[in-house]
Design an enzyme around this catalytic site. Structure first.
Site, PDB file in Angstrom:
ATOM      1  CE1 TYR A 164       5.788 -35.112 -14.836  1.00 58.97           C
ATOM      2  CE2 TYR A 164       4.806 -34.943 -16.539  1.00 58.97           C
ATOM      3  CZ  TYR A 164       4.936 -34.330 -15.651  1.00 58.97           C
ATOM      4  OH  TYR A 164       5.438 -33.012 -15.118  1.00 58.97           O
ATOM      5  CE  LYS A 189      21.695 -33.508 -12.430  1.00 58.19           C
ATOM      6  NZ  LYS A 189      22.816 -31.981 -12.770  1.00 58.19           N
ATOM      7  CG  ASP A 242      23.578 -24.297 -22.948  1.00 58.90           C
ATOM      8  OD1 ASP A 242      24.317 -23.248 -22.234  1.00 58.90           O
ATOM      9  OD2 ASP A 242      23.358 -24.898 -23.580  1.00 58.90           O
ATOM     10  CG  ASP A 301       4.926 -30.916 -17.935  1.00 60.13           C
ATOM     11  OD1 ASP A 301       4.558 -29.888 -18.648  1.00 60.13           O
ATOM     12  OD2 ASP A 301       4.758 -31.430 -17.427  1.00 60.13           O
TER      13      ASP A 301
END
Ligand code: NAI
Length: 332
Positions: free
Chosen positions: A122, A169, A207, A226
């Site tokens: 972003y 990640k 989860d 977000d």
């Protein structure tokens, strides 16, 4: 007390009006300093985020903000992204808690999403390499990683929470999330009394769908935050009920997770609870703790009673009936 009020677009003017009414009913007098941002501001000032709006927040330090529309794929850059960057509101905090009377698959969700607000994808750094090929830059810097993770740990410490989960990640984005993860581990070492956990964002999503009650404080970069914020809102009753705040070291802007909801704007159907609860967070922030607690209690009582609720909550009422119930419970 002077606080900046930005109505925003779409349902913004409606939900901000309801929120001001509820704050007044809670016995807090605020001298609202009105400022413009959003599509309306673009039409009025030729600029969706006028400098005067930023200056007013810098002067008064705290703002309550309705949602602002951002045109998709064209026009101006997101006002929210610019506002957060412009005021260095680096931490987005979204408490997600099961509410009484709101039917959801889980009974005891109680977690906080802490989102880095100034970097990641972003950062808005995109360009066309050649026609048909676009490059988006994902900016991750050590200072920003350290301060958001430290913020999450401090929030856990002061809020009596026991676990911070870092969502990443790093297996795919080895350098950028690799750095974020390294910073998270280093900061975690400063808080040995709070449990630290690191998990890939896709596992977290699984989860959250299966058992969200296992999470306490979740901290992550901008885009992940977000997406996860809306997902978590869905676990406790939807976008109409989840509050939020953006904090920096100098300023704070309080706003709901939801957007300007153009599909229901101007119809009096919007649920004002998310902004009202954001305002309760704001009152807490400025030291009006008792009023904040009264508002939260009135929200619970209203939801529990189930009278006058808006359609998103399964009711047949509208914003006016829900606001009237909230005001009635505040007086009770
Ligand atoms: P949205 O959050 O505005 O709406 C998604 C869905 O949730 C819609 O069906 C809407 O009717 C419903 N909804 C949202 N808030 C509600 C409320 N208070 N009561 C009842 N129903 C509610 O998301 P969308 O449609 O993706 O975005 C619309 C515009 O809002 C876009 O221009 C977007 O950029 C902007 N936006 C602004 C935000 C902000 O200012 N903080 C945050 C998110 C989106």
């Amino acid at each position: 007390m002077r606080i900046v009020l930005i109505e925003g677009d779409g349902i913004g003017p409606e939900v901000t009006t309801a929120t001001c009414e509820v704050i007044a009913a809670a016995g807090v007098t605020i001298d609202w300093v009105r400022a413009d941002a959003g599509l309306g501001a673009a039409e009025k000032h030729g600029e969706p985020l006028p400098e005067i709006t930023l200056d007013l927040i810098r002067k008064h330090r705290v703002a309550l903000k309705g949602p602002c529309t951002t045109p998709v794929g064209k026009g101006f850059r997101s006002i929210n992204v610019r506002l957060r960057k412009g005021l260095d509101l680096f931490a987005s905090v979204r408490p997600v808690k099961t509410l009484p009377g709101v039917k959801t698959p889980y009974d005891n969700v109680d977690l906080i999403v802490v989102r880095e607000n100034t970097e990641g994808l972003y950062a808005g750094l995109e360009h066309q390499v050649v026609p048909g090929v676009i490059e988006s830059l994902r900016i991750i810097t050590r200072p920003a990683c350290e301060r958001i993770v430290r913020y999450a740990f401090e929030l856990a410490r002061t809020g009596g929470r026991h676990r911070v989960t870092f969502c990443h990640k790093a297996d795919v984005m080895r350098l950028s999330d690799g750095l974020f993860l390294e910073c998270a581990r280093e900061v975690a070492d400063e808080f040995p009394f709070i449990q630290f956990e690191e998990k890939p964002i896709d596992n977290i999503c699984l989860d959250l769908a299966l058992d969200p009650t296992q999470y306490d404080v979740l901290v992550m970069e901008n885009l992940f935050g977000d997406v996860i914020s809306d997902l978590c809102a869905g676990l406790v009753g939807g976008l109409g009920v989840v509050p939020g705040a953006n904090f920096g070291s100098r300023y704070a802007v309080f706003e709901a997770v939801h957007g300007s909801a153009p599909d229901i704007a101007g119809k009096g159907l919007a649920n004002p609870i998310a902004l009202i609860r954001s305002a309760a967070m704001m009152l807490d922030h400025v030291g009006e703790r008792a009023a904040a607690a009264r508002i939260e209690k009135a929200v619970h009582a209203t939801l529990q009673a189930g009278i006058g609720l808006t359609r998103d909550l399964g009711g047949s009422g509208n914003m006016a009936s829900l606001t009237a119930e909230l005001v009635r419970h505040l007086g009770a």
